[in-house]
Write a protein that holds these residues in place. Structure first.
Motif, PDB file in Angstrom:
ATOM      1  N   UNK A  61       0.432   2.619 -11.755  1.00 19.76           N
ATOM      2  CA  UNK A  61      -0.199   3.626 -12.602  1.00 19.76           C
ATOM      3  C   UNK A  61      -1.438   4.184 -11.913  1.00 19.76           C
ATOM      4  N   UNK A  62      -1.569   5.515 -11.940  1.00 13.49           N
ATOM      5  CA  UNK A  62      -2.773   6.182 -11.472  1.00 13.49           C
ATOM      6  C   UNK A  62      -3.444   6.808 -12.679  1.00 13.49           C
ATOM      7  N   UNK A  63      -4.676   6.409 -12.945  1.00 14.31           N
ATOM      8  CA  UNK A  63      -5.421   6.948 -14.076  1.00 14.31           C
ATOM      9  C   UNK A  63      -4.622   6.825 -15.376  1.00 14.31           C
TER      10      UNK A  63
ATOM     11  N   UNK B  57       0.228  12.799  -6.322  1.00 12.41           N
ATOM     12  CA  UNK B  57      -0.378  11.508  -5.981  1.00 12.41           C
ATOM     13  C   UNK B  57      -0.595  11.391  -4.480  1.00 12.41           C
ATOM     14  N   UNK B  58       0.247  12.030  -3.673  1.00  7.68           N
ATOM     15  CA  UNK B  58       0.108  11.953  -2.213  1.00  7.68           C
ATOM     16  C   UNK B  58      -1.218  12.539  -1.748  1.00  7.68           C
TER      17      UNK B  58
ATOM     18  N   UNK C  61       0.819  -1.212   0.000  1.00  7.95           N
ATOM     19  CA  UNK C  61       0.000   0.000   0.000  1.00  7.95           C
ATOM     20  C   UNK C  61       0.858   1.269   0.000  1.00  7.95           C
ATOM     21  N   UNK C  62       2.083   1.179   0.517  1.00  9.54           N
ATOM     22  CA  UNK C  62       2.954   2.356   0.492  1.00  9.54           C
ATOM     23  C   UNK C  62       3.494   2.650  -0.906  1.00  9.54           C
ATOM     24  N   UNK C  63       3.342   1.689  -1.820  1.00  8.14           N
ATOM     25  CA  UNK C  63       3.684   1.945  -3.224  1.00  8.14           C
ATOM     26  C   UNK C  63       2.542   2.655  -3.952  1.00  8.14           C
ATOM     27  N   UNK C  64       1.319   2.501  -3.452  1.00  5.21           N
ATOM     28  CA  UNK C  64       0.163   2.991  -4.197  1.00  5.21           C
ATOM     29  C   UNK C  64       0.031   4.499  -4.172  1.00  5.21           C
ATOM     30  N   UNK C  65       0.694   5.163  -3.209  1.00  2.07           N
ATOM     31  CA  UNK C  65       0.692   6.628  -3.233  1.00  2.07           C
ATOM     32  C   UNK C  65       2.114   7.194  -3.266  1.00  2.07           C
TER      33      UNK C  65
END
Length: 288
Positions: free
Chosen positions: A67-69, A83-84, A52-56
Motif C-alpha cells: 500500500x502507498x498512502x 507509483x513508478x 524493494x522491487x515490490x515497493x514501486x
C-alpha cells in the motif's frame, strides 16, 4: 495518517509450477513512515532485492499487498504507473543504465516521461544535479566521459529529478572508494533533510547504515529477522553474525571489551557513541 508504505503478508514465488520454484520472500509485514530513513540489511539471497522491487510495482506479489498512502499500488493500471514516479528506485550500479547524449538529457529523462513542461524539467534537472554534486559545467557533457563516481551521481540525480515521495537505493556506494562513498552518502542525507523524503537504503556496509538510518530491517531467508532502531538491532551482534552479516567495527571492539570484563555498553555502533561511552566509563572511575 496512514504510513507512506505498508507491506501486508507479502510473498513472492519465482518459477511457479516448475522444478525451479522457490519462495524469495514469504509473509512480510511492515510499514514505513513519512520522512523515515530505513536501512535494509541481509545476506546475499535473503530477499532484499525482490522486496524493494515490490515497493514501486516492478514486481507483482504472489500473495499479499503493498500500500502507498493507504491505497493498494495494484488497484488499477493508472495508479500502478504513477507509483513508478512516486517511489523512485535506484538499482545497484545504476551508471550502467545511462544512455542519453548528455548528462542533462539523462537526468531529464524521468521528468520528461512525467509530461512536465520544459521550465519545470529544467528546474528539476538543475536542482537534482546540485543535490548530488554534479556541477552545471558537466550538464552538456556525455555521461560516458565521466568517472565511475560521477556517473553514479548522474544516475541518482535522474531518479531524484522525479521528486519521488520515497527514494529507494540498492547498494548506492558499491564499488566506490571511501571518499566517493562518503560524498554520495552525504548527498543522500542532505536530500532527505531538504525534502523530508522517505529513504530506504539496501546496504552491506554496516558502518553506513548504522550511522545514517533511523531504523533497520534485517532479512534472513526471505523473512524479517529483526526490525528496530540501529542500537536495538546491534544489541544482537552475535545473532547478526550467525546469519552471515558483519557488524560495525566499533561494535566488535566494545563486544571484546565486554568479554574482557570492562563494563561498557556493547550496543555501541558508531564512533561518536564509542567516544561518549568511554568518557562515561572514565567519569565513572573518578577521573577526568
Amino acid at each position: 495518517m496512514a504510513p507512506i508504505l505498508e507491506v501486508k503478508d507479502l510473498s513472492h514465488i519465482y518459477s511457479v509450477g516448475t522444478p525451479f520454484q522457490h519462495a524469495a520472500i514469504e509473509h512480510l509485514n511492515f510499514s514505513v513512515e513519512r520522512g523515515e530513513f530505513m536501512g535494509i540489511i541481509g545476506h546475499t539471497g535473503s530477499g532484499k532485492s525482490t522486496l524493494i522491487q515490490h515497493l514501486n510495482g516492478l514486481l507483482k506479489p504472489t500473495e499479499g499487498s503493498v500500500y502507498f498512502d493507504g491505497q493498494d499500488i495494484w488497484k488499477d493500471k493508472a495508479f500502478t504507473h504513477s507509483i513508478r514516479f512516486r517511489v523512485g528506485l535506484v538499482f545497484q550500479y545504476p551508471e550502467y543504465q545511462l544512455f542519453e547524449e548528455t548528462v542533462y538529457k539523462d537526468i531529464a529523462f524521468g521528468p520528461k516521461n512525467m509530461k512536465l513542461d520544459s521550465r519545470e524539467i529544467d528546474r528539476r534537472v538543475r536542482e537534482a544535479a546540485a543535490f548530488v554534486g554534479v556541477p552545471e559545467s558537466q550538464l552538456e557533457k556525455s555521461p560516458f566521459d565521466l568517472s565511475g563516481g560521477q556517473k553514479r551521481r548522474v544516475a541518482i540525480a535522474g531518479v531524484i529529478a522525479m521528486e519521488p515521495d520515497v527514494l529507494i537505493l540498492d547498494e548506492p556506494t558499491a564499488g566506490l572508494d571511501p571518499e566517493g562513498r562518503e560524498s554520495i552518502l552525504s548527498n543522500i542525507r542532505d536530500y532527505q533533510k531538504a525534502k523530508n523524503a522517505t529513504i530506504i537504503m539496501v546496504s552491506h556496509a554496516m558502518e553506513d547504515v548504522a550511522r545514517l538510518t533511523d531504523r533497520l530491517l534485517v532479512m534472513d531467508h526471505g523473512g524479517i529477522r529483526m526490525d528496530g532502531e540501529p542500537r536495538e538491532v546491534f544489541r544482537h551482534a552475535w545473532e547478526l553474525q550467525q546469519i552471515g552479516l558483519s557488524i560495525p567495527q566499533v561494535t566488535r571492539v566494545f563486544l571484546r571489551l565486554r568479554e574482557l570484563g570492562v563494563p561498557v555498553d556493547s550496543s555501541v555502533y558508531t564512533l561518536e557513541q564509542g567516544v561518549q561511552e568511554l568518557r562515561r566509563l572514565k567519569g565513572g572511575q573518578g577521573t577526568c
